[in-house]
Design a protein around this motif. Structure first.
Motif, PDB file in Angstrom:
ATOM      1  N   GLY A  68      -3.064   2.857  -0.044  1.00 32.06           N
ATOM      2  CA  GLY A  68      -3.787   1.902   1.524  1.00 32.06           C
ATOM      3  C   GLY A  68      -4.468   1.835   1.700  1.00 32.06           C
ATOM      4  N   ASN A  74      -9.731   9.874   8.176  1.00 34.24           N
ATOM      5  CA  ASN A  74      -9.795   9.802   6.880  1.00 34.24           C
ATOM      6  C   ASN A  74     -11.490  10.497   6.943  1.00 34.24           C
ATOM      7  OD1 ASN A  74      -7.269   7.759   5.679  1.00 34.24           O
ATOM      8  ND2 ASN A  74      -7.189   9.816   6.119  1.00 34.24           N
ATOM      9  N   ARG A 132      -1.835   8.842  -1.762  1.00 34.33           N
ATOM     10  CA  ARG A 132      -2.234   8.578  -0.580  1.00 34.33           C
ATOM     11  C   ARG A 132      -3.936   9.083  -0.329  1.00 34.33           C
ATOM     12  NH1 ARG A 132       1.880  10.841   0.724  1.00 34.33           N
ATOM     13  NH2 ARG A 132       1.300  12.352   1.372  1.00 34.33           N
TER      14      ARG A 132
END
Length: 208
Positions: A68, A74, A132
Protein backbone atom coordinates in the motif's frame (compact mmCIF):
# COMPACT_ATOMS: atom_id res chain seq x y z
CA UNK A 1 21.04 -5.23 22.64
CA UNK A 2 24.29 -5.91 20.81
CA UNK A 3 25.74 -4.08 17.81
CA UNK A 4 25.20 -7.19 15.70
CA UNK A 5 21.51 -7.38 16.62
CA UNK A 6 20.97 -3.76 15.67
CA UNK A 7 22.65 -4.24 12.28
CA UNK A 8 19.80 -6.37 10.91
CA UNK A 9 18.52 -3.50 8.74
CA UNK A 10 20.50 -1.95 5.90
CA UNK A 11 21.32 1.68 6.62
CA UNK A 12 22.60 4.74 4.80
CA UNK A 13 21.35 7.24 2.23
CA UNK A 14 22.64 9.84 -0.23
CA UNK A 15 22.87 13.48 0.83
CA UNK A 16 23.43 16.62 -1.22
CA UNK A 17 25.27 19.41 0.56
CA UNK A 18 24.67 23.13 0.17
CA UNK A 19 27.63 23.18 -2.25
CA UNK A 20 25.94 20.62 -4.50
CA UNK A 21 28.32 17.82 -3.52
CA UNK A 22 26.57 14.44 -3.28
CA UNK A 23 27.84 12.02 -0.65
CA UNK A 24 26.83 8.82 1.11
CA UNK A 25 26.00 9.01 4.81
CA UNK A 26 25.53 5.81 6.79
CA UNK A 27 24.19 6.75 10.21
CA UNK A 28 24.58 3.15 11.40
CA UNK A 29 20.97 3.00 12.58
CA UNK A 30 17.59 2.67 10.88
CA UNK A 31 16.12 5.12 13.40
CA UNK A 32 18.87 7.69 12.82
CA UNK A 33 18.51 7.32 9.06
CA UNK A 34 14.83 8.13 9.51
CA UNK A 35 15.62 11.16 11.68
CA UNK A 36 17.94 12.40 8.95
CA UNK A 37 15.12 12.57 6.42
CA UNK A 38 14.68 16.13 7.67
CA UNK A 39 14.36 16.36 11.45
CA UNK A 40 18.07 16.92 12.04
CA UNK A 41 20.53 19.41 10.61
CA UNK A 42 19.94 22.85 9.14
CA UNK A 43 20.23 21.98 5.44
CA UNK A 44 16.76 22.29 3.85
CA UNK A 45 17.93 20.07 0.98
CA UNK A 46 17.91 17.14 3.41
CA UNK A 47 14.13 17.25 3.87
CA UNK A 48 12.76 14.21 2.08
CA UNK A 49 9.22 13.79 3.39
CA UNK A 50 7.33 16.52 1.56
CA UNK A 51 4.27 14.33 1.04
CA UNK A 52 2.86 10.82 1.57
CA UNK A 53 4.48 9.58 -1.64
CA UNK A 54 7.91 10.53 -0.28
CA UNK A 55 7.26 8.53 2.88
CA UNK A 56 6.17 5.55 0.79
CA UNK A 57 9.33 5.78 -1.31
CA UNK A 58 11.64 6.01 1.72
CA UNK A 59 10.01 3.12 3.56
CA UNK A 60 9.89 0.97 0.43
CA UNK A 61 13.64 1.47 0.09
CA UNK A 62 14.02 -0.14 3.52
CA UNK A 63 11.17 -2.66 3.48
CA UNK A 64 10.80 -4.09 -0.01
CA UNK A 65 7.63 -6.03 0.81
CA UNK A 66 5.74 -2.92 1.95
CA UNK A 67 2.05 -3.00 1.02
CA UNK A 68 0.00 0.00 0.00
CA UNK A 69 0.73 3.71 -0.09
CA UNK A 70 1.23 6.10 2.81
CA UNK A 71 -1.54 8.64 3.45
CA UNK A 72 -1.63 12.07 5.09
CA UNK A 73 -2.21 10.57 8.53
CA UNK A 74 0.79 8.29 8.10
CA UNK A 75 2.87 11.33 7.13
CA UNK A 76 1.83 13.25 10.25
CA UNK A 77 2.56 10.26 12.48
CA UNK A 78 5.91 9.72 10.76
CA UNK A 79 6.80 13.35 11.49
CA UNK A 80 5.97 12.88 15.16
CA UNK A 81 8.11 9.76 15.41
CA UNK A 82 10.93 11.38 13.47
CA UNK A 83 10.98 14.45 15.73
CA UNK A 84 11.05 12.30 18.87
CA UNK A 85 14.02 10.29 17.56
CA UNK A 86 15.85 13.50 16.64
CA UNK A 87 15.23 15.03 20.07
CA UNK A 88 16.49 11.94 21.91
CA UNK A 89 19.52 11.77 19.65
CA UNK A 90 20.60 15.33 20.43
CA UNK A 91 19.87 14.87 24.12
CA UNK A 92 22.15 11.83 24.13
CA UNK A 93 24.96 13.66 22.34
CA UNK A 94 24.72 16.67 24.65
CA UNK A 95 24.48 14.59 27.81
CA UNK A 96 21.03 15.97 28.58
CA UNK A 97 18.05 14.15 30.01
CA UNK A 98 15.49 12.80 27.57
CA UNK A 99 12.07 14.46 27.51
CA UNK A 100 9.23 12.28 28.65
CA UNK A 101 6.97 13.15 25.74
CA UNK A 102 9.63 12.05 23.25
CA UNK A 103 10.02 8.75 25.07
CA UNK A 104 6.25 8.31 25.13
CA UNK A 105 6.00 8.95 21.40
CA UNK A 106 8.61 6.32 20.55
CA UNK A 107 7.13 3.82 23.00
CA UNK A 108 3.68 4.36 21.50
CA UNK A 109 4.86 3.52 18.00
CA UNK A 110 6.99 0.62 19.24
CA UNK A 111 3.98 -0.89 21.02
CA UNK A 112 2.09 -1.44 17.78
CA UNK A 113 2.73 -4.49 15.55
CA UNK A 114 6.00 -4.27 13.64
CA UNK A 115 7.21 -6.21 10.60
CA UNK A 116 7.78 -9.80 11.76
CA UNK A 117 10.58 -11.91 10.29
CA UNK A 118 9.49 -14.56 7.82
CA UNK A 119 10.86 -17.16 5.44
CA UNK A 120 10.09 -16.98 1.74
CA UNK A 121 8.49 -19.85 -0.12
CA UNK A 122 5.59 -20.60 2.21
CA UNK A 123 1.97 -20.89 1.12
CA UNK A 124 0.15 -19.65 4.24
CA UNK A 125 -1.12 -16.08 4.49
CA UNK A 126 0.69 -15.56 7.79
CA UNK A 127 4.01 -15.92 6.04
CA UNK A 128 3.14 -14.20 2.78
CA UNK A 129 1.27 -11.03 3.73
CA UNK A 130 2.93 -7.72 2.97
CA UNK A 131 3.42 -5.32 5.89
CA UNK A 132 1.65 -1.97 6.13
CA UNK A 133 3.11 1.51 6.58
CA UNK A 134 2.19 1.51 10.26
CA UNK A 135 4.16 -1.70 10.78
CA UNK A 136 7.19 -0.15 9.11
CA UNK A 137 7.00 2.87 11.42
CA UNK A 138 6.76 0.53 14.39
CA UNK A 139 9.91 -1.24 13.21
CA UNK A 140 11.70 2.13 13.04
CA UNK A 141 10.49 2.92 16.56
CA UNK A 142 11.71 -0.41 17.92
CA UNK A 143 15.11 0.29 16.42
CA UNK A 144 15.04 3.61 18.31
CA UNK A 145 14.22 1.76 21.55
CA UNK A 146 17.25 -0.45 21.01
CA UNK A 147 19.39 2.57 20.13
CA UNK A 148 18.55 4.67 23.17
CA UNK A 149 17.71 2.00 25.71
CA UNK A 150 20.45 -0.54 25.19
CA UNK A 151 24.04 -0.81 26.31
CA UNK A 152 25.24 0.76 23.06
CA UNK A 153 23.90 4.29 23.63
CA UNK A 154 27.45 5.55 24.26
CA UNK A 155 28.21 4.98 20.58
CA UNK A 156 25.92 7.81 19.47
CA UNK A 157 28.47 10.47 18.53
CA UNK A 158 29.03 13.65 16.58
CA UNK A 159 31.36 13.88 13.60
CA UNK A 160 34.84 15.02 14.70
CA UNK A 161 34.96 17.83 12.12
CA UNK A 162 34.62 21.22 13.79
CA UNK A 163 32.26 22.50 11.10
CA UNK A 164 29.99 19.45 10.81
CA UNK A 165 27.89 18.31 13.78
CA UNK A 166 26.28 15.34 12.03
CA UNK A 167 25.46 12.51 14.42
CA UNK A 168 25.96 8.81 13.79
CA UNK A 169 25.85 5.47 15.59
CA UNK A 170 29.31 3.90 15.65
CA UNK A 171 28.96 0.24 14.65
CA UNK A 172 32.68 -0.36 14.14
CA UNK A 173 34.22 -3.24 16.08
CA UNK A 174 36.87 -1.01 17.61
CA UNK A 175 34.41 1.84 18.29
CA UNK A 176 36.78 4.34 16.69
CA UNK A 177 34.69 5.90 13.92
CA UNK A 178 35.41 9.65 13.73
CA UNK A 179 33.67 11.02 10.66
CA UNK A 180 30.12 11.26 9.37
CA UNK A 181 31.46 10.04 6.02
CA UNK A 182 34.89 9.35 4.60
CA UNK A 183 33.59 10.87 1.34
CA UNK A 184 32.98 14.15 3.14
CA UNK A 185 34.64 15.11 6.43
CA UNK A 186 37.05 12.18 6.47
CA UNK A 187 38.38 13.11 3.05
CA UNK A 188 38.68 16.78 4.00
CA UNK A 189 40.71 15.82 7.08
CA UNK A 190 43.02 13.66 4.97
CA UNK A 191 43.57 16.49 2.51
CA UNK A 192 44.41 18.93 5.31
CA UNK A 193 46.79 16.45 6.94
CA UNK A 194 48.51 15.79 3.61
CA UNK A 195 48.99 19.48 2.96
CA UNK A 196 50.44 19.96 6.45
CA UNK A 197 52.90 17.09 5.93
CA UNK A 198 54.04 18.25 2.51
CA UNK A 199 54.36 21.96 3.32
CA UNK A 200 57.85 23.18 2.37
CA UNK A 201 59.89 24.51 5.31
CA UNK A 202 61.63 26.90 2.92
CA UNK A 203 58.28 28.21 1.70
CA UNK A 204 57.06 28.60 5.26
CA UNK A 205 60.15 30.61 6.14
CA UNK A 206 59.78 32.85 3.11
CA UNK A 207 56.20 33.62 4.04
CA UNK A 208 57.12 34.94 7.47
Amino acid sequence: MTIEAMAQHSTGQWFTGSDGHRWWFDSGSLALDFAYTGAMGDNPAWERLHGPADLTEWLTGRFERLAGEANERNLIEAGQLRAAIANLTMASVRGEGARGDDIDAINLFAATPDIPPSLSGGSLQAGGSRPRVTQALSTVARDAVALFGGQVAGRIRECSADDCGIVYFDTSRSANRRWCSMQRCGNRAKVRAHRARTASPAHDGAAE
